[in-house]
Design a protein around this motif. Structure first.
Motif, PDB file in Angstrom:
ATOM      1  N   THR A   1      -3.274  -4.871 -13.786  1.00  0.00           N
ATOM      2  CA  THR A   1      -4.109  -5.895 -13.924  1.00  0.00           C
ATOM      3  C   THR A   1      -3.484  -7.359 -13.608  1.00  0.00           C
ATOM      4  O   THR A   1      -4.067  -8.216 -13.344  1.00  0.00           O
ATOM      5  CB  THR A   1      -4.566  -5.868 -15.188  1.00  0.00           C
ATOM      6  OG1 THR A   1      -3.749  -5.807 -16.280  1.00  0.00           O
ATOM      7  CG2 THR A   1      -5.704  -4.633 -15.443  1.00  0.00           C
ATOM      8  N   TYR A   2      -2.061  -7.023 -13.618  1.00  0.00           N
ATOM      9  CA  TYR A   2      -1.218  -8.424 -13.495  1.00  0.00           C
ATOM     10  C   TYR A   2      -0.798  -8.539 -11.981  1.00  0.00           C
ATOM     11  O   TYR A   2      -0.093  -9.340 -11.549  1.00  0.00           O
ATOM     12  CB  TYR A   2      -0.193  -8.321 -14.238  1.00  0.00           C
ATOM     13  CG  TYR A   2      -0.505  -8.476 -15.872  1.00  0.00           C
ATOM     14  CD1 TYR A   2      -1.105  -9.592 -16.300  1.00  0.00           C
ATOM     15  CD2 TYR A   2      -0.427  -7.526 -16.571  1.00  0.00           C
ATOM     16  CE1 TYR A   2      -1.414  -9.692 -17.646  1.00  0.00           C
ATOM     17  CE2 TYR A   2      -0.999  -7.506 -17.845  1.00  0.00           C
ATOM     18  CZ  TYR A   2      -1.321  -8.602 -18.418  1.00  0.00           C
ATOM     19  OH  TYR A   2      -1.809  -8.921 -20.002  1.00  0.00           O
ATOM     20  N   ILE A   3      -0.936  -7.562 -11.145  1.00  0.00           N
ATOM     21  CA  ILE A   3      -0.476  -7.449  -9.656  1.00  0.00           C
ATOM     22  C   ILE A   3      -1.780  -7.645  -8.670  1.00  0.00           C
ATOM     23  O   ILE A   3      -2.519  -6.865  -8.478  1.00  0.00           O
ATOM     24  CB  ILE A   3       0.026  -6.175  -9.693  1.00  0.00           C
ATOM     25  CG1 ILE A   3       1.278  -5.782 -10.675  1.00  0.00           C
ATOM     26  CG2 ILE A   3       0.728  -5.794  -8.238  1.00  0.00           C
ATOM     27  CD1 ILE A   3       1.645  -4.298 -10.748  1.00  0.00           C
TER      28      ILE A   3
ATOM     29  N   GLU B   1      -4.905  -6.330  -5.185  1.00  0.00           N
ATOM     30  CA  GLU B   1      -5.937  -7.214  -5.953  1.00  0.00           C
ATOM     31  C   GLU B   1      -6.321  -6.671  -7.561  1.00  0.00           C
ATOM     32  O   GLU B   1      -7.585  -6.585  -7.652  1.00  0.00           O
ATOM     33  CB  GLU B   1      -7.316  -6.896  -5.135  1.00  0.00           C
ATOM     34  CG  GLU B   1      -7.468  -7.581  -3.808  1.00  0.00           C
ATOM     35  CD  GLU B   1      -7.267  -9.009  -3.768  1.00  0.00           C
ATOM     36  OE1 GLU B   1      -7.628  -9.494  -4.722  1.00  0.00           O
ATOM     37  OE2 GLU B   1      -6.595  -9.412  -2.698  1.00  0.00           O
ATOM     38  N   HIS B   2      -5.195  -6.428  -8.069  1.00  0.00           N
ATOM     39  CA  HIS B   2      -5.334  -6.084  -9.544  1.00  0.00           C
ATOM     40  C   HIS B   2      -5.738  -4.575  -9.898  1.00  0.00           C
ATOM     41  O   HIS B   2      -6.354  -4.412 -11.054  1.00  0.00           O
ATOM     42  CB  HIS B   2      -6.228  -6.896 -10.388  1.00  0.00           C
ATOM     43  CG  HIS B   2      -5.756  -8.628  -9.806  1.00  0.00           C
ATOM     44  ND1 HIS B   2      -4.656  -8.998 -10.665  1.00  0.00           N
ATOM     45  CD2 HIS B   2      -6.035  -9.428  -9.298  1.00  0.00           C
ATOM     46  CE1 HIS B   2      -4.130 -10.289 -10.055  1.00  0.00           C
ATOM     47  NE2 HIS B   2      -5.438 -10.620  -9.440  1.00  0.00           N
ATOM     48  N   LYS B   3      -5.851  -3.766  -8.866  1.00  0.00           N
ATOM     49  CA  LYS B   3      -6.238  -2.515  -9.065  1.00  0.00           C
ATOM     50  C   LYS B   3      -5.484  -1.573  -9.211  1.00  0.00           C
ATOM     51  O   LYS B   3      -4.184  -1.648  -8.690  1.00  0.00           O
ATOM     52  CB  LYS B   3      -7.355  -2.201  -8.164  1.00  0.00           C
ATOM     53  CG  LYS B   3      -8.731  -3.019  -7.877  1.00  0.00           C
ATOM     54  CD  LYS B   3      -9.407  -2.848  -6.895  1.00  0.00           C
ATOM     55  CE  LYS B   3     -10.732  -3.888  -6.540  1.00  0.00           C
ATOM     56  NZ  LYS B   3     -11.484  -4.095  -5.796  1.00  0.00           N
ATOM     57  N   PRO B   4      -5.614  -0.428  -9.635  1.00  0.00           N
ATOM     58  CA  PRO B   4      -4.459   0.728  -9.754  1.00  0.00           C
ATOM     59  C   PRO B   4      -4.151   1.119  -8.380  1.00  0.00           C
ATOM     60  O   PRO B   4      -4.985   1.339  -7.365  1.00  0.00           O
ATOM     61  CB  PRO B   4      -5.031   1.920 -10.551  1.00  0.00           C
ATOM     62  CG  PRO B   4      -6.391   1.343 -10.972  1.00  0.00           C
ATOM     63  CD  PRO B   4      -6.770   0.201 -10.549  1.00  0.00           C
ATOM     64  N   PHE B   5      -2.712   1.413  -8.340  1.00  0.00           N
ATOM     65  CA  PHE B   5      -2.202   1.793  -6.892  1.00  0.00           C
ATOM     66  C   PHE B   5      -1.145   2.598  -7.109  1.00  0.00           C
ATOM     67  O   PHE B   5      -0.434   2.751  -8.308  1.00  0.00           O
ATOM     68  CB  PHE B   5      -1.960   0.517  -6.166  1.00  0.00           C
ATOM     69  CG  PHE B   5      -0.809  -0.245  -6.450  1.00  0.00           C
ATOM     70  CD1 PHE B   5       0.501   0.019  -6.195  1.00  0.00           C
ATOM     71  CD2 PHE B   5      -1.105  -1.428  -7.468  1.00  0.00           C
ATOM     72  CE1 PHE B   5       1.534  -0.724  -6.471  1.00  0.00           C
ATOM     73  CE2 PHE B   5      -0.037  -2.293  -7.890  1.00  0.00           C
ATOM     74  CZ  PHE B   5       1.340  -2.083  -7.661  1.00  0.00           C
TER      75      PHE B   5
ATOM     76  N   PRO C   1      -3.777   0.145 -15.192  1.00  0.00           N
ATOM     77  CA  PRO C   1      -4.294  -0.834 -16.130  1.00  0.00           C
ATOM     78  C   PRO C   1      -3.695  -0.297 -17.604  1.00  0.00           C
ATOM     79  O   PRO C   1      -3.761   0.923 -17.883  1.00  0.00           O
ATOM     80  CB  PRO C   1      -5.837  -0.739 -16.507  1.00  0.00           C
ATOM     81  CG  PRO C   1      -6.218  -0.373 -14.930  1.00  0.00           C
ATOM     82  CD  PRO C   1      -5.450   0.483 -14.341  1.00  0.00           C
ATOM     83  N   PHE C   2      -2.873  -1.075 -18.138  1.00  0.00           N
ATOM     84  CA  PHE C   2      -2.405  -0.731 -19.440  1.00  0.00           C
ATOM     85  C   PHE C   2      -1.255   0.205 -19.409  1.00  0.00           C
ATOM     86  O   PHE C   2      -0.870   0.982 -20.347  1.00  0.00           O
ATOM     87  CB  PHE C   2      -3.427  -0.272 -20.589  1.00  0.00           C
ATOM     88  CG  PHE C   2      -4.548  -1.239 -20.649  1.00  0.00           C
ATOM     89  CD1 PHE C   2      -4.275  -2.666 -21.204  1.00  0.00           C
ATOM     90  CD2 PHE C   2      -5.834  -1.021 -20.106  1.00  0.00           C
ATOM     91  CE1 PHE C   2      -5.444  -3.576 -21.290  1.00  0.00           C
ATOM     92  CE2 PHE C   2      -6.818  -1.892 -20.248  1.00  0.00           C
ATOM     93  CZ  PHE C   2      -6.513  -3.145 -20.739  1.00  0.00           C
TER      94      PHE C   2
END
Length: 111
Positions: free
Chosen positions: A17-19, A68-72, A10-11
């Motif tokens: 958050t957009y993926i 799912e919009h989470k860090p990876f 995120p950020f």
């Protein structure tokens, strides 16, 4: 071995958050085949792993890796000591729509 890594959070410059999902295409632009171990790491640990063979001049697609919009992190490990013959295209999507396109040039590289 050579390693390519792409991070999203995120950020961050690549904002997770957009993926919602990721598509990969691994292309061998060299004259000899190689193997690649593809890892996807998220908040809960490993969420994707696959070993592929990439023949000379061929492309191997890997579709619908759900983030799912989470860090990876995507970690691509080859069995060759040179990543110059490895072309990678990363398409990040949200609800099926293309959000951004990255290549091996956007990845951290280690030998």
């Amino acid at each position: 071995m050579s390693i390519l890594r792409l991070e999203a959070a995120p950020f961050a410059p690549i904002d997770s958050t957009y993926i919602q999902s990721v598509d990969l295409e691994i292309c061998n632009v060299g004259t000899e085949g190689f193997e690649m171990l593809v890892h996807g790491y998220g908040e809960q640990g490993l969420f994707y792993v696959q070993l592929i063979h990439v023949g000379s001049g061929s492309t191997v697609p890997l579709y619908h890796m759900m983030t799912e919009h989470k860090p990876f992190q995507l970690v691509l490990v080859t069995n060759v000591n040179d990543y110059t013959h490895t072309a990678v295209t990363v398409r990040v999507r949200n609800q099926g729509n293309l959000v951004a396109l990255f290549t091996q040039e956007d990845m951290f590289r280690m030998i």
